[in-house]
Design a protein around this motif. Sequence first.
Motif, short mmCIF file in Angstrom:
data_model
loop_
_atom_site.label_atom_id
_atom_site.label_comp_id
_atom_site.label_asym_id
_atom_site.label_seq_id
_atom_site.Cartn_x
_atom_site.Cartn_y
_atom_site.Cartn_z
N VAL A 94 0.85 -1.20 0.00
CA VAL A 94 0.00 0.00 0.00
C VAL A 94 0.88 1.24 0.00
N GLN A 95 0.55 2.17 -0.89
CA GLN A 95 1.30 3.42 -0.96
C GLN A 95 0.37 4.59 -1.22
N LEU A 96 0.64 5.67 -0.50
CA LEU A 96 0.02 6.96 -0.77
C LEU A 96 1.16 7.95 -0.93
N VAL A 97 1.27 8.55 -2.10
CA VAL A 97 2.38 9.44 -2.39
C VAL A 97 1.85 10.83 -2.71
N GLU A 98 2.13 11.77 -1.80
CA GLU A 98 1.71 13.15 -2.00
C GLU A 98 2.74 13.91 -2.83
N SER A 99 2.25 14.90 -3.56
CA SER A 99 3.12 15.78 -4.32
C SER A 99 2.42 17.11 -4.50
N GLY A 100 3.20 18.12 -4.96
CA GLY A 100 2.63 19.42 -5.25
C GLY A 100 2.87 20.48 -4.21
N GLY A 101 3.49 20.11 -3.11
CA GLY A 101 3.79 21.11 -2.10
C GLY A 101 4.91 22.02 -2.54
N GLY A 102 5.15 23.06 -1.72
CA GLY A 102 6.23 23.99 -2.04
C GLY A 102 6.06 25.30 -1.32
N LEU A 103 6.82 26.29 -1.78
CA LEU A 103 6.78 27.64 -1.21
C LEU A 103 5.92 28.52 -2.11
N THR A 145 -13.68 0.73 6.23
CA THR A 145 -14.06 -0.23 7.29
C THR A 145 -13.03 -0.24 8.41
N GLY A 146 -12.59 0.93 8.82
CA GLY A 146 -11.69 1.04 9.95
C GLY A 146 -10.22 0.87 9.64
N ARG A 147 -9.90 0.46 8.42
CA ARG A 147 -8.50 0.30 8.05
C ARG A 147 -8.04 1.57 7.37
N GLY A 148 -6.98 2.17 7.89
CA GLY A 148 -6.52 3.45 7.36
C GLY A 148 -5.06 3.43 6.97
N TYR A 149 -4.73 4.26 5.99
CA TYR A 149 -3.35 4.39 5.51
C TYR A 149 -2.99 5.87 5.39
N TRP A 150 -1.75 6.18 5.74
CA TRP A 150 -1.24 7.55 5.65
C TRP A 150 -0.17 7.65 4.58
N GLY A 151 -0.11 8.82 3.95
CA GLY A 151 1.02 9.14 3.10
C GLY A 151 2.15 9.71 3.93
N GLN A 152 3.26 10.04 3.25
CA GLN A 152 4.45 10.52 3.95
C GLN A 152 4.43 12.02 4.19
N GLY A 153 3.51 12.72 3.50
CA GLY A 153 3.37 14.15 3.69
C GLY A 153 4.13 14.99 2.67
N THR A 154 3.61 16.19 2.46
CA THR A 154 4.28 17.15 1.59
C THR A 154 4.21 18.53 2.27
N GLN A 155 5.33 19.23 2.23
CA GLN A 155 5.44 20.52 2.93
C GLN A 155 4.81 21.63 2.09
N VAL A 156 3.97 22.42 2.73
CA VAL A 156 3.43 23.64 2.13
C VAL A 156 3.86 24.81 3.01
N THR A 157 4.54 25.78 2.40
CA THR A 157 4.99 26.96 3.12
C THR A 157 4.44 28.19 2.43
N VAL A 158 3.70 29.00 3.19
CA VAL A 158 3.12 30.23 2.65
C VAL A 158 3.85 31.40 3.31
N SER A 159 4.63 32.09 2.50
CA SER A 159 5.45 33.17 3.05
C SER A 159 5.86 34.12 1.94
N SER A 160 6.01 35.38 2.31
CA SER A 160 6.48 36.37 1.35
C SER A 160 8.00 36.54 1.46
N LEU A 190 -2.32 20.07 -4.50
CA LEU A 190 -1.70 18.85 -4.01
C LEU A 190 -2.34 17.64 -4.66
N SER A 191 -1.52 16.62 -4.89
CA SER A 191 -2.01 15.34 -5.42
C SER A 191 -1.57 14.22 -4.49
N CYS A 192 -2.38 13.18 -4.42
CA CYS A 192 -2.04 12.00 -3.65
C CYS A 192 -2.36 10.79 -4.52
N ALA A 193 -1.32 10.12 -4.96
CA ALA A 193 -1.47 8.94 -5.82
C ALA A 193 -1.46 7.68 -4.97
#
Length: 115
Positions: free
Chosen positions: A1-10, A100-115, A19-22
């Motif tokens: 099982v894999q959940l792969v996030e992408s699309g994060g950034g500054l 049905t109570g079984r859950g899976y997490w992705g590894q996460g993607t960093q989102v930074t909102v800053s000027s 963001l996408s999660c494949a």
Amino acid sequence: VQLVESGGGLVQPGGSLRLSCAASGFTFSRYDMSWYRQAPGKERKLVAAITSVGGLTNYADSVKGRFTISRDNAKNTVYLQMNSLKPEDTAVYYCYAVFTGRGYWGQGTQVTVSS
């Protein structure tokens, strides 16, 4: 099982990110999908969710009207469109799948909102 996030950034305040999660290794269409986020020193919190049947959506009050969750079962992918981003949206964003109570997490993607 894999959940792969992408699309994060500054991004600057007022900007947008998508963001996408494949997903792989399970029957994606059966699973309710959601996005959580965790800021430094804070608890992980639900941002948005979408059901497997009917595509019903739910959002945290802090992102209503700015974020949109969607899914493409043919591509086994869930998305989070984030508009009008604010510095307080800065966090690691995680994808979560549950059935049905079984859950899976992705590894996460960093989102930074800053000027």
